[in-house]
Design an enzyme around this catalytic site. Structure first.
Site, PDB file in Angstrom:
ATOM      1  N   CYS A  87       0.845  -1.188   0.000  1.00 36.16           N
ATOM      2  CA  CYS A  87       0.000   0.000   0.000  1.00 36.16           C
ATOM      3  C   CYS A  87       0.891   1.253   0.000  1.00 36.16           C
ATOM      4  CB  CYS A  87      -0.986  -0.041   1.160  1.00 36.16           C
ATOM      5  SG  CYS A  87      -2.384   1.097   0.950  1.00 36.16           S
ATOM      6  N   HIS A 192      -3.607  -4.952  -0.622  1.00 33.29           N
ATOM      7  CA  HIS A 192      -3.204  -5.612   0.624  1.00 33.29           C
ATOM      8  C   HIS A 192      -3.193  -7.117   0.397  1.00 33.29           C
ATOM      9  CE1 HIS A 192      -3.317  -2.186   3.471  1.00 33.29           C
ATOM     10  NE2 HIS A 192      -4.171  -1.690   2.586  1.00 33.29           N
ATOM     11  N   GLU A 194      -2.384  -9.431   2.384  1.00 34.32           N
ATOM     12  CA  GLU A 194      -2.871 -10.135   3.572  1.00 34.32           C
ATOM     13  C   GLU A 194      -4.389 -10.157   3.652  1.00 34.32           C
ATOM     14  OE1 GLU A 194      -2.695  -5.835   4.938  1.00 34.32           O
ATOM     15  OE2 GLU A 194      -1.616  -7.140   3.545  1.00 34.32           O
TER      16      GLU A 194
END
Length: 212
Positions: A87, A192, A194
């Site tokens: 990001c 992102h 994750e």
């Protein structure tokens, strides 16, 4: 083998830590440490720089921690440690950010960070939610990732990359938005990983196994 996630009060690292720990156990890549200690960062085998918020704030918070920016730079540019920016962590790879005020980045991927301006005015900013990746250039960290894979984005600014070979993937949001950049031992993603389910976990696992 040690991977560090840089903690500089610019984002919630809990989900990232859990995702990296899960994939580190799966691929056998060693310990995951969350830290801002420059001595630990300087000795790391891999470095991950997350970031949420405004570019100038993230950059200032990083540089406010004595020795941290220098430790990252030394590890990445002198030792060739594999690096992932996430990001705003990816945006800081650029030459200059233009959010609120011009702010210098690391300058490792030539380009600028500018506000997203979709050609369709009905589309909202920030660009938030799922979008389909379009792979522009192959890369070991993208092994098993194909055009059409979904990734989760939350951002209002995006990178314009000077060298097309360093843009690895993009998405369409009534216009081109850079999604992944990389060269040498450096890779960054605007989304992102994750939070991007199977595709994101595969990318994390590939990064933890990557030997540039």
């Amino acid at each position: 083998m040690t991977t560090v996630l840089i903690d500089y009060d610019s984002g919630n690292l809990h989900s990232a830590q859990k995702a990296f720990e899960r994939m580190a156990a799966e691929v056998g890549s060693g310990a995951i440490h969350v830290t801002a200690d420059p001595e630990i960062v300087a000795k790391a085998d891999r470095i991950v720089l997350p970031g949420d918020g405004a570019f100038p704030h993230c950059r200032a918070e990083l540089l406010a921690r004595t020795g941290l920016g220098d430790a990252i730079t030394e590890a990445v540019t002198a030792r060739g440690v594999p690096f992932m920016g996430i990001c705003v962590g990816m945006q800081m790879l650029a030459t200059t950010g233009h959010e609120y005020e011009p702010t210098a980045g690391f300058g490792w991927i030539a380009g600028d960070i500018r506000k997203i301006t979709p050609s369709d005015p009905s589309l909202k900013i920030p660009h938030m939610g799922w979008n389909d990746l379009v792979i522009d250039n192959p890369h070991p960290v993208l092994e098993g990732i194909e055009t059409g894979e979904h990734a989760y984005f939350v951002h209002s600014y995006a990178m314009t990359v000077t060298n097309p070979a360093e843009r690895l993937a993009h998405v369409d949001y009534a216009g081109d938005i850079t999604a992944i950049v990389g060269r040498d031992n450096i890779i960054g993603m605007q989304f992102h990983p994750e939070k991007s389910q199977d595709a994101g976990l595969r990318i994390i696992g590939n990064f933890l196994s990557w030997k540039p």
